[in-house]
Design a protein around this motif. Structure first.
Motif, PDB file in Angstrom:
ATOM      1  N   LEU A   1     -25.473  48.931   7.853  1.00 28.00           N
ATOM      2  CA  LEU A   1     -24.149  48.502   8.197  1.00 28.00           C
ATOM      3  C   LEU A   1     -22.962  48.680   7.132  1.00 28.00           C
ATOM      4  CD1 LEU A   1     -24.683  45.756  10.944  1.00 28.00           C
ATOM      5  CD2 LEU A   1     -24.436  48.274  11.315  1.00 28.00           C
ATOM      6  N   GLU A   2     -21.815  48.825   7.317  1.00 32.98           N
ATOM      7  CA  GLU A   2     -20.915  48.978   6.255  1.00 32.98           C
ATOM      8  C   GLU A   2     -19.756  48.551   6.803  1.00 32.98           C
ATOM      9  OE1 GLU A   2     -20.501  53.237   4.850  1.00 32.98           O
ATOM     10  OE2 GLU A   2     -22.560  53.293   3.913  1.00 32.98           O
ATOM     11  N   ALA A   3     -18.831  47.888   5.686  1.00 28.23           N
ATOM     12  CA  ALA A   3     -17.643  47.426   5.882  1.00 28.23           C
ATOM     13  C   ALA A   3     -16.763  47.360   4.583  1.00 28.23           C
ATOM     14  CB  ALA A   3     -17.704  45.762   6.394  1.00 28.23           C
ATOM     15  N   VAL A   4     -15.476  47.873   4.904  1.00 23.61           N
ATOM     16  CA  VAL A   4     -14.486  48.103   3.957  1.00 23.61           C
ATOM     17  C   VAL A   4     -13.805  46.567   3.842  1.00 23.61           C
ATOM     18  CG1 VAL A   4     -12.320  48.830   3.258  1.00 23.61           C
ATOM     19  CG2 VAL A   4     -14.012  50.375   4.215  1.00 23.61           C
ATOM     20  N   ILE A   5     -14.248  46.152   2.836  1.00 25.75           N
ATOM     21  CA  ILE A   5     -13.626  44.720   2.288  1.00 25.75           C
ATOM     22  C   ILE A   5     -12.666  44.660   1.168  1.00 25.75           C
ATOM     23  CG2 ILE A   5     -14.079  42.318   1.867  1.00 25.75           C
ATOM     24  CD1 ILE A   5     -16.920  42.752   3.669  1.00 25.75           C
ATOM     25  N   ASP A   6     -11.325  44.851   1.418  1.00 25.43           N
ATOM     26  CA  ASP A   6     -10.265  44.906   0.259  1.00 25.43           C
ATOM     27  C   ASP A   6     -10.467  43.821  -0.779  1.00 25.43           C
ATOM     28  OD1 ASP A   6      -9.799  47.607   0.915  1.00 25.43           O
ATOM     29  OD2 ASP A   6      -8.254  46.599   2.235  1.00 25.43           O
ATOM     30  N   ASN A   7     -11.012  42.414  -0.626  1.00 23.46           N
ATOM     31  CA  ASN A   7     -10.688  41.544  -1.311  1.00 23.46           C
ATOM     32  C   ASN A   7     -11.991  41.197  -1.963  1.00 23.46           C
ATOM     33  OD1 ASN A   7     -11.715  40.490   0.770  1.00 23.46           O
ATOM     34  ND2 ASN A   7     -10.373  38.604   0.764  1.00 23.46           N
ATOM     35  N   LEU A   8     -12.868  41.975  -2.053  1.00 21.27           N
ATOM     36  CA  LEU A   8     -14.462  41.697  -2.541  1.00 21.27           C
ATOM     37  C   LEU A   8     -14.204  41.396  -4.273  1.00 21.27           C
ATOM     38  CD1 LEU A   8     -16.688  44.497  -1.237  1.00 21.27           C
ATOM     39  CD2 LEU A   8     -16.635  42.125  -0.684  1.00 21.27           C
ATOM     40  N   PRO A   9     -14.990  40.388  -4.674  1.00 23.49           N
ATOM     41  CA  PRO A   9     -14.697  39.967  -6.108  1.00 23.49           C
ATOM     42  C   PRO A   9     -15.171  41.293  -7.081  1.00 23.49           C
ATOM     43  CG  PRO A   9     -15.814  38.473  -4.911  1.00 23.49           C
ATOM     44  CD  PRO A   9     -15.803  39.228  -4.040  1.00 23.49           C
ATOM     45  N   GLN A  10     -14.216  41.701  -7.865  1.00 27.05           N
ATOM     46  CA  GLN A  10     -14.419  42.858  -8.600  1.00 27.05           C
ATOM     47  C   GLN A  10     -14.605  42.439 -10.327  1.00 27.05           C
ATOM     48  OE1 GLN A  10     -14.127  46.123  -7.124  1.00 27.05           O
ATOM     49  NE2 GLN A  10     -14.392  44.827  -5.522  1.00 27.05           N
ATOM     50  N   GLY A  11     -14.944  43.531 -10.852  1.00 27.05           N
ATOM     51  CA  GLY A  11     -15.194  43.265 -12.347  1.00 27.05           C
ATOM     52  C   GLY A  11     -15.939  42.136 -12.698  1.00 27.05           C
ATOM     53  N   LYS A  12     -15.415  41.204 -13.442  1.00 27.39           N
ATOM     54  CA  LYS A  12     -16.348  39.828 -13.981  1.00 27.39           C
ATOM     55  C   LYS A  12     -15.886  38.758 -13.443  1.00 27.39           C
ATOM     56  CE  LYS A  12     -13.635  39.336 -18.171  1.00 27.39           C
ATOM     57  NZ  LYS A  12     -13.768  39.249 -19.661  1.00 27.39           N
ATOM     58  N   SER A  13     -15.167  38.998 -12.196  1.00 30.28           N
ATOM     59  CA  SER A  13     -14.505  37.639 -11.679  1.00 30.28           C
ATOM     60  C   SER A  13     -15.899  36.821 -10.969  1.00 30.28           C
ATOM     61  CB  SER A  13     -13.513  38.151 -10.342  1.00 30.28           C
ATOM     62  OG  SER A  13     -14.031  39.183  -9.658  1.00 30.28           O
ATOM     63  N   ALA A  14     -15.477  35.829 -10.622  1.00 34.64           N
ATOM     64  CA  ALA A  14     -16.585  34.982 -10.009  1.00 34.64           C
ATOM     65  C   ALA A  14     -16.948  35.187  -8.569  1.00 34.64           C
ATOM     66  CB  ALA A  14     -15.916  33.275 -10.343  1.00 34.64           C
ATOM     67  N   ARG A  15     -17.926  34.928  -8.211  1.00 40.12           N
ATOM     68  CA  ARG A  15     -18.300  35.034  -6.690  1.00 40.12           C
ATOM     69  C   ARG A  15     -19.635  34.485  -6.307  1.00 40.12           C
ATOM     70  NH1 ARG A  15     -19.781  41.047  -8.793  1.00 40.12           N
ATOM     71  NH2 ARG A  15     -18.079  40.401 -10.241  1.00 40.12           N
ATOM     72  N   THR A  16     -19.607  34.059  -5.184  1.00 41.76           N
ATOM     73  CA  THR A  16     -20.730  33.866  -4.554  1.00 41.76           C
ATOM     74  C   THR A  16     -21.097  34.272  -3.204  1.00 41.76           C
ATOM     75  OG1 THR A  16     -20.525  31.314  -5.240  1.00 41.76           O
ATOM     76  CG2 THR A  16     -21.859  31.574  -3.308  1.00 41.76           C
ATOM     77  N   ILE A  17     -22.423  34.651  -2.841  1.00 43.10           N
ATOM     78  CA  ILE A  17     -22.519  35.606  -1.661  1.00 43.10           C
ATOM     79  C   ILE A  17     -23.973  34.932  -1.112  1.00 43.10           C
ATOM     80  CG2 ILE A  17     -23.050  37.865  -0.660  1.00 43.10           C
ATOM     81  CD1 ILE A  17     -21.697  39.057  -2.933  1.00 43.10           C
ATOM     82  N   SER A  18     -23.496  34.298   0.197  1.00 49.81           N
ATOM     83  CA  SER A  18     -24.689  33.909   1.023  1.00 49.81           C
ATOM     84  C   SER A  18     -25.012  34.543   2.298  1.00 49.81           C
ATOM     85  CB  SER A  18     -24.225  32.434   1.267  1.00 49.81           C
ATOM     86  OG  SER A  18     -25.160  31.560   2.047  1.00 49.81           O
ATOM     87  N   ILE A  19     -26.414  34.678   2.657  1.00 47.90           N
ATOM     88  CA  ILE A  19     -26.765  35.397   3.675  1.00 47.90           C
ATOM     89  C   ILE A  19     -28.163  34.820   4.267  1.00 47.90           C
ATOM     90  CG2 ILE A  19     -28.182  37.000   2.602  1.00 47.90           C
ATOM     91  CD1 ILE A  19     -26.753  39.104   4.897  1.00 47.90           C
ATOM     92  N   TRP A  20     -28.158  34.740   5.483  1.00 50.84           N
ATOM     93  CA  TRP A  20     -29.527  34.572   6.162  1.00 50.84           C
ATOM     94  C   TRP A  20     -30.183  35.668   6.461  1.00 50.84           C
ATOM     95  CZ3 TRP A  20     -31.912  29.609   6.684  1.00 50.84           C
ATOM     96  CH2 TRP A  20     -31.117  28.637   6.487  1.00 50.84           C
ATOM     97  N   ILE A  21     -31.588  35.588   6.130  1.00 57.77           N
ATOM     98  CA  ILE A  21     -32.435  36.745   6.561  1.00 57.77           C
ATOM     99  C   ILE A  21     -33.916  36.397   6.859  1.00 57.77           C
ATOM    100  CG2 ILE A  21     -32.958  37.291   4.132  1.00 57.77           C
ATOM    101  CD1 ILE A  21     -32.756  40.293   4.782  1.00 57.77           C
ATOM    102  N   LYS A  22     -34.360  37.187   7.683  1.00 56.95           N
ATOM    103  CA  LYS A  22     -35.827  37.073   8.243  1.00 56.95           C
ATOM    104  C   LYS A  22     -36.414  38.448   8.244  1.00 56.95           C
ATOM    105  CE  LYS A  22     -36.834  37.289  12.623  1.00 56.95           C
ATOM    106  NZ  LYS A  22     -37.088  36.948  14.027  1.00 56.95           N
ATOM    107  N   PHE A  23     -37.340  38.816   7.328  1.00 55.56           N
ATOM    108  CA  PHE A  23     -38.081  40.090   7.233  1.00 55.56           C
ATOM    109  C   PHE A  23     -38.935  40.047   8.312  1.00 55.56           C
ATOM    110  CE2 PHE A  23     -36.698  38.365   2.982  1.00 55.56           C
ATOM    111  CZ  PHE A  23     -36.122  39.242   2.697  1.00 55.56           C
ATOM    112  N   ASN A  24     -38.926  41.288   8.844  1.00 55.29           N
ATOM    113  CA  ASN A  24     -40.085  41.645   9.845  1.00 55.29           C
ATOM    114  C   ASN A  24     -40.823  42.522   9.063  1.00 55.29           C
ATOM    115  OD1 ASN A  24     -38.396  40.377  12.072  1.00 55.29           O
ATOM    116  ND2 ASN A  24     -36.840  41.969  12.060  1.00 55.29           N
TER     117      ASN A  24
END
Length: 305
Positions: free
Chosen positions: A65-88
């Motif tokens: 799946l793909e999404a165009v997200i214009d305000n994604l953290p770029q360059g060396k800017s700070a970020r946090t990305i969290s996701i829940w996942i269950k591997f099948n």
């Protein structure tokens, strides 16, 4: 006094704002973000989430799946990305998420390497082996995990279920790109997993905030108190040459009671059976979330000779 109050309010604002994601996708029956300003593109496949809510998560099986997200953290800017996942499936690599260019330090993505054992390498990739943060982790199928990464300054951190797995200092990222992909690294698709509750921040959450986020979102299943089991005692009684033995006070009659019905109790954690016992004590279980399954076993019939 006024200056102190303004400073206190400003710091309080920063602390609150630090835990507000700039993008959040709940996957509760929709591929849109919670603000309805953007959406993942692709064929949806909604399944039950970690709380067993119907259509509360998204299943990806060799598709992305793909999404165009214009305000994604770029360059060396700070970020946090969290996701829940269950591997099948864990025998092949799972490309969890990623965005940026396939060029030195311009990529930011998370992938779980395939494994034939109980351990697998988890990689926070930046394109170029020297730019990756890699840590070996125990891994099981059909278990919900919360993965959180943070980056600030030159420090990258990887967390799982609120606990720090590894951090690396001295690496500068130069992320460039606004297409966020699930199940795909650059343009290569590879995943067999369920995903849920994607959150993207433009700040690096502290270890305490990451732990708090996990504790707030982890699945909670309330276990009912132990069913009252009948306590049976008997006295020694002679009858036609036969003697029935006296049972110790407080003994629970189970399969040895030929006239009763036994109860089979099975306990599951994250879809895996961990214990099965007719005389199990819930107080002996470690802290966690469990599912109880209680079934009746047919009683035994004994005939005299």
């Amino acid at each position: 006094m006024k200056k102190f109050l303004l400073t206190f309010l400003f710091v309080s604002y920063l602390n609150i704002n630090a835990q507000t994601p700039i993008q959040e996708f709940s996957f509760n029956g929709t591929l849109n973000n919670t603000a309805n300003t953007t959406s993942f593109m692709g064929i949806d496949n909604f399944v039950a989430d970690r709380a067993r809510d119907v259509k509360g998560a998204q299943r990806l099986t060799n598709k992305a799946l793909e999404a165009v997200i214009d305000n994604l953290p770029q360059g060396k800017s700070a970020r946090t990305i969290s996701i829940w996942i269950k591997f099948n499936d864990i025998s092949n690599a799972n490309y969890i998420w990623g965005y940026g260019n396939a060029y030195n330090a311009q990529y930011c993505g998370l992938l779980q390497q395939g494994t034939a054992s109980s351990n697998s390498d988890l990689s926070l990739a930046a394109w170029g082996a020297s730019n990756d943060v890699i840590v070996s982790t125990p891994l099981e199928k059909y278990v919900w995990y919360n993965y959180t990464i943070t980056y600030e300054g030159t420090t990258s951190r990887i967390y799982r279920d609120g606990k720090l797995l590894k951090y690396l200092e001295g690496m500068t990222r130069s992320t460039k790109g606004n297409i966020f992909r699930l199940g795909e690294i650059n343009t290569t698709i590879g995943i067999n997993a369920d995903v849920d509750d994607l959150k993207i921040y433009d700040v690096a959450l502290t270890p305490e905030q990451v732990s708090e986020l996990y504790e707030k979102e982890k699945p909670v299943v309330v276990i009912a108190s132990e069913p009252a089991l009948e306590m049976k005692t008997s006295k020694t009684v002679a009858s036609k040459g036969k003697t029935s033995g006296k049972l110790a006070g407080g003994t629970i009659i189970t399969s040895s009671d030929v006239n009763g019905t036994t109860k089979n109790i099975e306990v599951y954690s994250q879809g895996q059976k961990i214990v099965g016992s007719n005389a199990m004590n819930i107080n002996d279980l470690p802290e966690g979330t469990y599912l109880l399954k209680v079934t009746s076993a047919p009683s035994k019939k004994i005939t005299s000779k």
